[in-house]
Design an enzyme around this catalytic site. Sequence first.
Site, PDB file in Angstrom:
ATOM      1  CG  HIS A 205      35.560  36.301  37.858  1.00 42.97           C
ATOM      2  ND1 HIS A 205      34.559  37.037  38.254  1.00 42.97           N
ATOM      3  CD2 HIS A 205      36.848  36.333  38.741  1.00 42.97           C
ATOM      4  CE1 HIS A 205      34.979  37.775  39.008  1.00 42.97           C
ATOM      5  NE2 HIS A 205      36.411  37.479  39.488  1.00 42.97           N
ATOM      6  CG  ASP A 207      39.444  35.936  42.032  1.00 42.98           C
ATOM      7  OD1 ASP A 207      39.152  36.465  41.204  1.00 42.98           O
ATOM      8  OD2 ASP A 207      39.655  36.384  43.178  1.00 42.98           O
ATOM      9  CG  HIS A 265      33.804  35.873  42.886  1.00 41.47           C
ATOM     10  ND1 HIS A 265      34.915  34.987  42.940  1.00 41.47           N
ATOM     11  CD2 HIS A 265      34.802  36.958  42.872  1.00 41.47           C
ATOM     12  CE1 HIS A 265      36.181  35.281  42.499  1.00 41.47           C
ATOM     13  NE2 HIS A 265      36.175  36.605  42.558  1.00 41.47           N
ATOM     14  NE  ARG A 275      31.736  46.415  46.353  1.00 38.87           N
ATOM     15  CZ  ARG A 275      32.571  45.267  45.938  1.00 38.87           C
ATOM     16  NH1 ARG A 275      33.110  45.377  44.607  1.00 38.87           N
ATOM     17  NH2 ARG A 275      33.076  44.387  46.902  1.00 38.87           N
TER      18      ARG A 275
END
Length: 337
Positions: A205, A207, A265, A275
């Site tokens: 996607h 941002d 990304h 994470r």
Amino acid sequence: MVVASLELEGRGVDDQISKSSSIPVIDLLSSSWKLGRREQLVSKEIVKASEKYGIFKVVNHGVGMDVVERMEEKGMEFFSLPENEKHKAGPPNPVGYGVRSIGFNGDMGDLEYLLLHTNPSSLAHKARTICKSNPNSFSYVVNEYVEEVRDLACQILDMLALGLGLENYQELSRLLRDSENDSLLRLNYYPTSYNARVRVGFGEHSDPQLLTVLRSNNVSGLQIVTDSFNGETWVSIPPDPTAFYIIIGDVLQAITNGRLKSVRHRVITNPQSSRLSMMYFGAPPLHAVIRPLPEMVSPECPRKYRAFTWGEFKKAMYSLRLGYNRLDLYRLDHNAQ
């Protein structure tokens, strides 16, 4: 492009991902700056990184690591709660707690997340369902973190404006300083990979906002798409818990008439460690009109995007799949294609 499966299919990870990264590192030296020669040079470096990669790392950023650590602790405290307690803070509408489901159109990821509006009153209301034992403490820590990363975002936008040669170097940052800004804070928690297999934690996607200020713990997973001789290639971005990554968003690409790059990304899970990432999404007010700035339009680079409000763009975003290139809807040549 949309990732239809949580598995990385077809090719092994080593064949699919470049392990090297040449993402620029920008040294800000301090949390304040003056319009001197060095700042002019750094501003040009920031513009160059935003044009070529759409992402760069900032060090000596001025954000207190004690502030960062308190925010991370609050995030881990929440994600460590029993499932039934966490679900009391959801479902996301869009703010709140979510798990696996990303958005409203069928996109899935291998993660849990907490999405918060940075407006203090909205945050105080939501904190009652997130940290019932001490909502005021939770709100204080989030507000403290948001204030510092927003200042960093505004500094980056001011330096971008300087490097782009805008007449008013606060032309971009004023959108975040507006009391009605629509900025968000998102905490993503990616558990250790199921059966030690690498999976898609958050699919491909871009941002949508102006920019993202990203910090993660010392666990890898972030990847960007770059152009190579063999076409588009995934490049892994090494984690650095002492630094922040700045990601250019769709709105900033539109405002600069395509000069700056809204990078695509994704995040993959890690087979050894969980994470935690924290993203400040700097967004303008809903009524703000987004259009290419006059300085970004010329006979050599004619206007590429029609005017739209952030509210209009946000509504379209929620109606589309995660991987859809939303800016295509606002290109002046869209209907002709």
